[in-house]
Design a protein around this motif. Structure first.
Motif, PDB file in Angstrom:
ATOM      1  N   ILE A  58      38.040  42.233  31.443  1.00  0.00           N
ATOM      2  CA  ILE A  58      39.194  41.968  30.927  1.00  0.00           C
ATOM      3  C   ILE A  58      39.262  40.751  29.796  1.00  0.00           C
ATOM      4  O   ILE A  58      40.037  40.710  28.688  1.00  0.00           O
ATOM      5  CB  ILE A  58      40.324  41.744  31.915  1.00  0.00           C
ATOM      6  CG1 ILE A  58      40.148  40.491  32.700  1.00  0.00           C
ATOM      7  CG2 ILE A  58      40.724  43.068  32.461  1.00  0.00           C
ATOM      8  CD1 ILE A  58      41.373  40.261  33.653  1.00  0.00           C
ATOM      9  N   CYS A  92      49.033  37.431  38.309  1.00  0.00           N
ATOM     10  CA  CYS A  92      47.639  37.559  38.009  1.00  0.00           C
ATOM     11  C   CYS A  92      47.747  36.957  36.392  1.00  0.00           C
ATOM     12  O   CYS A  92      48.747  37.316  35.530  1.00  0.00           O
ATOM     13  CB  CYS A  92      47.038  38.758  37.901  1.00  0.00           C
ATOM     14  SG  CYS A  92      45.478  39.021  36.715  1.00  0.00           S
ATOM     15  N   ILE A  93      47.248  35.888  35.670  1.00  0.00           N
ATOM     16  CA  ILE A  93      46.929  35.622  34.601  1.00  0.00           C
ATOM     17  C   ILE A  93      45.604  36.243  33.645  1.00  0.00           C
ATOM     18  O   ILE A  93      45.417  35.603  32.456  1.00  0.00           O
ATOM     19  CB  ILE A  93      47.097  33.990  34.301  1.00  0.00           C
ATOM     20  CG1 ILE A  93      45.760  33.277  35.085  1.00  0.00           C
ATOM     21  CG2 ILE A  93      48.267  33.563  34.784  1.00  0.00           C
ATOM     22  CD1 ILE A  93      45.741  31.823  34.817  1.00  0.00           C
ATOM     23  N   ARG A  94      44.858  37.026  34.373  1.00  0.00           N
ATOM     24  CA  ARG A  94      44.039  37.808  33.640  1.00  0.00           C
ATOM     25  C   ARG A  94      42.915  37.060  33.000  1.00  0.00           C
ATOM     26  O   ARG A  94      42.444  37.010  31.747  1.00  0.00           O
ATOM     27  CB  ARG A  94      44.599  38.686  32.120  1.00  0.00           C
ATOM     28  CG  ARG A  94      45.591  39.687  32.732  1.00  0.00           C
ATOM     29  CD  ARG A  94      45.280  40.881  33.344  1.00  0.00           C
ATOM     30  NE  ARG A  94      46.260  41.740  33.364  1.00  0.00           N
ATOM     31  CZ  ARG A  94      46.827  42.182  34.435  1.00  0.00           C
ATOM     32  NH1 ARG A  94      46.881  41.260  35.650  1.00  0.00           N
ATOM     33  NH2 ARG A  94      47.911  43.044  34.591  1.00  0.00           N
ATOM     34  N   CYS A  95      42.318  35.911  34.066  1.00  0.00           N
ATOM     35  CA  CYS A  95      41.369  35.294  33.686  1.00  0.00           C
ATOM     36  C   CYS A  95      39.837  35.953  33.685  1.00  0.00           C
ATOM     37  O   CYS A  95      38.943  35.426  33.039  1.00  0.00           O
ATOM     38  CB  CYS A  95      41.337  33.979  34.386  1.00  0.00           C
ATOM     39  SG  CYS A  95      40.890  34.256  36.071  1.00  0.00           S
ATOM     40  N   GLY A  96      40.106  36.974  34.579  1.00  0.00           N
ATOM     41  CA  GLY A  96      38.786  37.702  34.939  1.00  0.00           C
ATOM     42  C   GLY A  96      37.616  36.886  35.866  1.00  0.00           C
ATOM     43  O   GLY A  96      36.564  37.298  36.154  1.00  0.00           O
ATOM     44  N   ALA A  97      38.000  35.733  36.441  1.00  0.00           N
ATOM     45  CA  ALA A  97      37.033  35.256  37.166  1.00  0.00           C
ATOM     46  C   ALA A  97      36.858  35.847  38.502  1.00  0.00           C
ATOM     47  O   ALA A  97      35.704  36.017  39.014  1.00  0.00           O
ATOM     48  CB  ALA A  97      37.725  33.546  37.683  1.00  0.00           C
ATOM     49  N   CYS A  98      37.762  36.484  39.055  1.00  0.00           N
ATOM     50  CA  CYS A  98      37.410  37.661  40.360  1.00  0.00           C
ATOM     51  C   CYS A  98      36.473  38.413  39.942  1.00  0.00           C
ATOM     52  O   CYS A  98      35.682  38.901  41.021  1.00  0.00           O
ATOM     53  CB  CYS A  98      38.726  37.936  40.697  1.00  0.00           C
ATOM     54  SG  CYS A  98      39.736  39.173  39.717  1.00  0.00           S
ATOM     55  N   ILE A 152      40.924  42.472  41.087  1.00  0.00           N
ATOM     56  CA  ILE A 152      42.257  42.635  40.753  1.00  0.00           C
ATOM     57  C   ILE A 152      42.695  43.987  40.596  1.00  0.00           C
ATOM     58  O   ILE A 152      43.547  44.704  40.768  1.00  0.00           O
ATOM     59  CB  ILE A 152      42.936  41.584  39.766  1.00  0.00           C
ATOM     60  CG1 ILE A 152      44.056  41.637  39.379  1.00  0.00           C
ATOM     61  CG2 ILE A 152      41.902  41.517  38.258  1.00  0.00           C
ATOM     62  CD1 ILE A 152      45.131  41.138  40.421  1.00  0.00           C
ATOM     63  N   CYS A 169      40.192  32.427  42.257  1.00  0.00           N
ATOM     64  CA  CYS A 169      41.581  32.797  41.431  1.00  0.00           C
ATOM     65  C   CYS A 169      42.542  31.768  41.270  1.00  0.00           C
ATOM     66  O   CYS A 169      42.983  31.195  42.152  1.00  0.00           O
ATOM     67  CB  CYS A 169      42.239  33.906  42.339  1.00  0.00           C
ATOM     68  SG  CYS A 169      43.871  34.379  41.486  1.00  0.00           S
ATOM     69  N   PRO A 170      42.686  31.408  39.930  1.00  0.00           N
ATOM     70  CA  PRO A 170      43.598  30.025  39.680  1.00  0.00           C
ATOM     71  C   PRO A 170      44.995  30.233  40.173  1.00  0.00           C
ATOM     72  O   PRO A 170      45.458  29.202  39.908  1.00  0.00           O
ATOM     73  CB  PRO A 170      43.392  30.000  38.119  1.00  0.00           C
ATOM     74  CG  PRO A 170      43.218  31.546  37.671  1.00  0.00           C
ATOM     75  CD  PRO A 170      42.335  32.008  38.568  1.00  0.00           C
ATOM     76  N   VAL A 171      45.543  31.255  40.336  1.00  0.00           N
ATOM     77  CA  VAL A 171      46.790  31.460  40.917  1.00  0.00           C
ATOM     78  C   VAL A 171      46.991  31.870  42.401  1.00  0.00           C
ATOM     79  O   VAL A 171      47.774  32.272  42.907  1.00  0.00           O
ATOM     80  CB  VAL A 171      47.860  32.124  40.205  1.00  0.00           C
ATOM     81  CG1 VAL A 171      48.015  31.721  38.483  1.00  0.00           C
ATOM     82  CG2 VAL A 171      47.061  33.720  39.973  1.00  0.00           C
ATOM     83  N   ILE A 174      45.967  34.255  44.129  1.00  0.00           N
ATOM     84  CA  ILE A 174      46.405  35.638  44.659  1.00  0.00           C
ATOM     85  C   ILE A 174      45.416  36.060  45.756  1.00  0.00           C
ATOM     86  O   ILE A 174      44.420  35.727  45.892  1.00  0.00           O
ATOM     87  CB  ILE A 174      46.129  36.742  43.614  1.00  0.00           C
ATOM     88  CG1 ILE A 174      47.118  36.390  42.569  1.00  0.00           C
ATOM     89  CG2 ILE A 174      46.596  37.969  44.303  1.00  0.00           C
ATOM     90  CD1 ILE A 174      46.945  37.282  41.380  1.00  0.00           C
ATOM     91  N   ILE A 229      43.763  38.285  46.927  1.00  0.00           N
ATOM     92  CA  ILE A 229      43.078  39.548  46.598  1.00  0.00           C
ATOM     93  C   ILE A 229      42.368  40.275  47.766  1.00  0.00           C
ATOM     94  O   ILE A 229      42.564  41.465  47.951  1.00  0.00           O
ATOM     95  CB  ILE A 229      42.050  39.305  45.398  1.00  0.00           C
ATOM     96  CG1 ILE A 229      42.536  38.416  44.332  1.00  0.00           C
ATOM     97  CG2 ILE A 229      41.650  40.713  45.103  1.00  0.00           C
ATOM     98  CD1 ILE A 229      41.831  38.319  43.499  1.00  0.00           C
TER      99      ILE A 229
HETATM  100  S1  SF4 Z   1      40.968  35.717  39.257  1.00  0.00           S
HETATM  101 FE1  SF4 Z   1      43.300  35.753  39.685  1.00  0.00          FE
HETATM  102  S2  SF4 Z   1      44.176  35.355  37.831  1.00  0.00           S
HETATM  103 FE2  SF4 Z   1      42.060  35.678  37.283  1.00  0.00          FE
HETATM  104  S3  SF4 Z   1      42.083  37.877  36.708  1.00  0.00           S
HETATM  105 FE3  SF4 Z   1      41.560  37.916  39.072  1.00  0.00          FE
HETATM  106  S4  SF4 Z   1      43.533  37.960  40.177  1.00  0.00           S
HETATM  107 FE4  SF4 Z   1      43.782  37.578  37.803  1.00  0.00          FE
END
Ligand code: SF4
Lengths: 453, 189
Positions: free
Chosen positions: A146, A301-307, A330, A360-362, A364, A366
């Motif tokens: 993403i 989710c803020i779509r950072c892609g870290a996960c 995610i 995950c910065p928020v 979640i 997961i």
């Molecule tokens: S790490 Fe968290 S915020 Fe970032 S894409 Fe995955 S679920 Fe979304």
């Protein structure tokens, strides 16, 4: 073809799998370096997560406040029930202005809605302008990540592609050279575009503005040149006030790529003096999801892609194996909601190592949600599909509590303590040759017990 | 459409939890640290000396640039007039000189907004960008930055800029100069 089959094809090429794995691990490492410089990092994650939780509990009010303020700014607001409605709205705006050429910057929402094929079938040229997006558009492929849509492609392949389509020198795979060729090619497109479409990272209720975070400058080239600018957003992108941008701009880029902030953090509040600004607010299943106690928090989710970058399965199976717009951990908890039967394999594409939750910065949960989806899928009787070779291990563990206990214990132990060579003996074949991320501190086992699983 | 969506949210939304307070983290706001951070984002930073003029600094860095947009009246560099032209006609642009409102130590970002820009596209369309920043206008972190914006006069468009445009979309190799400026020179006065 399910995830396991697709993944099997991907990992058949060991060299390529290792290369992909390492590229993502490199980004994960950059993230670690970046967050270690922020003393209050964990506090920021807590705050970010709480702000999002607050927003979801008051989403109707904030959306209405956002709309009111945006209208007062002279912005046109549109509401779309689903992807199709969204595409029709965007097409309607373009048609009204007789626009036949649009430039687009990266937006996972427009991918989700399949906007490009819709506009193209209506005779509109859509040019993706983010370099990675442009590469996959030329290859006629969906993004595999993403944030890094072309992470699965080697520079030699880009060189070949550009040689064929942009007339670059044959055999030249130098990233500087190729990026410059793309720059010149896209400049031409910017200079003639009539409409520009972007995604939205944050929409501020208090001010009615949308914030777009990018590195290349393509989103701003388009929006400030084209007379008509269109910003497409999922309705969960709302945040209450500007001060909350302070939190999210600190965590987004650090989590995504290890940058302290993206090169551009653009705040679009009012249209240009001679232009029009539109915002399309899209539901597409999100408001339904709010009712799902176990799963609604994925809307944070803020779509950072870290996960994705940290996930041993994602890194070794590639984004395309997920066959869903949003791949990785995610994606695996979002996908079953859209079509449980079709995506019933995705919650099993995980070792439940919990690393996704750690980054995950928020915040979640997961991995917890992956586990809960497995239970839903088991109950719905879709488990039969899980009998594929590479899923056997996880599936049998799921059915056998004792084994599960042993397995997760071993996973957690091996993630933390064992040298690489010992980790290779674990049942996690995805993690071969891999230096593992730190394991989740809270035990899954404990949680499963607590939740009566 | 809107009402259906809003009503569905109303009946489905989870319980309210209170908004958290954002503390003042008191992050360092020193000019030296800001300069360090700017360098990390691949910007070049020049802290102007007593006997040096901004014009001199710009001329040493960009000696043979033809088409320039200078948006700061106090700087004596002649540029093209952009008032009555469409944004796309600003291309090709070698150099743009713009005013930065304040800089942020934690990431080297600088706030630029449309109050000082005849066209919003100027800081993006130029091959090279110069931002002028007053050394007194430095804040510690992004929380401070947004607090600062509360007292700043309202803008229709504003952007934090951290370095020249970049991409790493080809095999994660960092390339400076993607679609926007190929370089950023920050002049601190
Ligand atoms: S790490 Fe968290 S915020 Fe970032 S894409 Fe995955 S679920 Fe979304």
């Amino acid at each position: 073809m399910n995830h396991a089959k697709k993944a099997e094809i991907f990992i058949a090429n060991t060299e390529r799998t290792d290369w992909h794995d390492q590229a993502l691990w490199f980004i994960r490492s950059k993230r670690d370096i970046a967050i270690n410089k922020v003393a209050e990092w964990e506090q920021l994650r807590d705050i970010a997560s709480q702000i999002k939780a607050h927003v979801l509990g008051n989403l109707d009010n904030y959306l209405l406040e956002f709309e009111k303020n945006a209208l007062a700014n002279g912005v046109h607001i549109h509401w779309a029930e689903d992807g199709e409605a969204h595409n029709k709205i965007v097409h309607g705006i373009l048609k009204k202005h007789k626009i036949t050429k649009v430039v687009k910057s990266k937006s996972m929402l427009t991918e989700e809605c399949h906007l490009n094929p819709y506009l193209e079938s209506n005779g509109i040229e859509v040019m993706d302008t983010d370099l990675g997006e442009r590469i996959i558009q030329m290859r006629n492929e969906p993004p595999s990540h993403i944030v890094l849509p072309a992470i699965h492609i080697k520079k030699e392949e880009v060189g070949e592609l550009f040689h064929e389509q942009l007339n670059t020198e044959k055999g030249n795979a130098d990233p500087d050279y190729l990026t410059n060729a793309a720059r010149l090619h896209l400049r031409e497109k910017f200079l003639v575009c009539e409409g520009a479409i972007t995604g939205v990272n944050f929409a501020v209720a208090e001010t009615g503005e949308v914030v777009v975070c990018t590195n290349e400058g393509n989103a701003d080239m388009g929006t400030h040149i084209a007379p008509i600018q269109i910003h497409c957003m999922g309705l969960e992108k709302i945040i209450p006030k500007r001060e909350h941008l302070g939190v999210f701009t600190r965590v987004l880029a650090r989590s995504a790529t290890g940058q302290a902030i993206t090169v551009y953090t653009s705040h679009h509040k009012k249209p240009k003096p001679t232009g029009e600004m539109h915002i399309v607010i899209v539901d597409n299943g999100r408001s339904e999801k709010l009712a799902q106690k176990d799963f609604y928090s994925s809307l944070k989710c803020i779509r950072c892609g870290a996960c994705m970058n940290t996930c041993p399965i994602y890194r070794r199976s590639g984004g395309h194996s997920y066959q869903f717009t949003i791949p990785g951990p995610i994606g695996s908890i979002l996908a079953p909601n859209t079509d449980l039967k079709k995506h019933s394999d995705l919650p099993f594409a995980s070792t439940l190592c919990g690393s996704c939750e750690d980054v995950c910065p928020v915040k979640i949960d997961i991995a917890h949600q992956l586990y809960k989806w497995r239970q839903v899928i088991g109950k719905e009787g879709h488990l039969g599909k899980m009998k594929e070779k590479s899923m056997k291990i996880t599936a049998s563990i799921l059915k056998n509590e004792k084994k599960f206990k042993f397995y997760t214990k071993m996973m957690r132990f091996s993630l933390r303590k064992l040298p690489k060579s010992m980790f290779n003996i674990s049942p996690n074949k995805w993690a071969k040759n891999r230096a593992m991320p730190p394991a989740a501190k809270e035990s899954f086992r404990e949680w499963v017990k607590k939740s009566g699983g | 459409m809107k009402n259906q969506i809003i009503n569905r949210i109303k009946s489905n939304k989870p319980e309210n939890i209170d908004l958290p307070k954002i503390p003042n983290f008191g992050n360092n706001d020193s000019l030296l640290s800001f300069i360090e951070a700017s360098k990390t984002s691949a910007a070049t930073v020049v802290h102007i000396a007593e006997n040096q003029s901004i014009e001199e600094v710009i001329q040493t860095h960009f000696s043979n640039h033809q088409r320039i947009v200078n948006t700061i009246p106090e700087i004596d560099i002649e540029g093209i007039e952009t008032k009555n032209i469409a944004p796309r006609d600003i291309h090709p642009l070698d150099l743009a000189i713009v005013q930065g409102a304040f800089g942020v130590v934690e990431n080297g970002a600088i706030w630029v907004d449309n109050q000082h820009l005849p066209h919003r596209v100027i800081p993006f369309i130029a091959e090279h960008l110069v931002i002028i920043l007053d050394k007194r206008n430095i804040v510690g972190d992004m929380h401070d930055a947004y607090r600062r914006l509360e007292t700043h006069s309202d803008s229709d468009f504003g952007v934090f800029i951290a370095g020249p445009s970049k991409t790493a979309d080809i095999e994660q190799c960092l390339v400076i100069g993607a679609q926007g400026p190929r370089s950023l020179l920050v002049i601190i006065v």
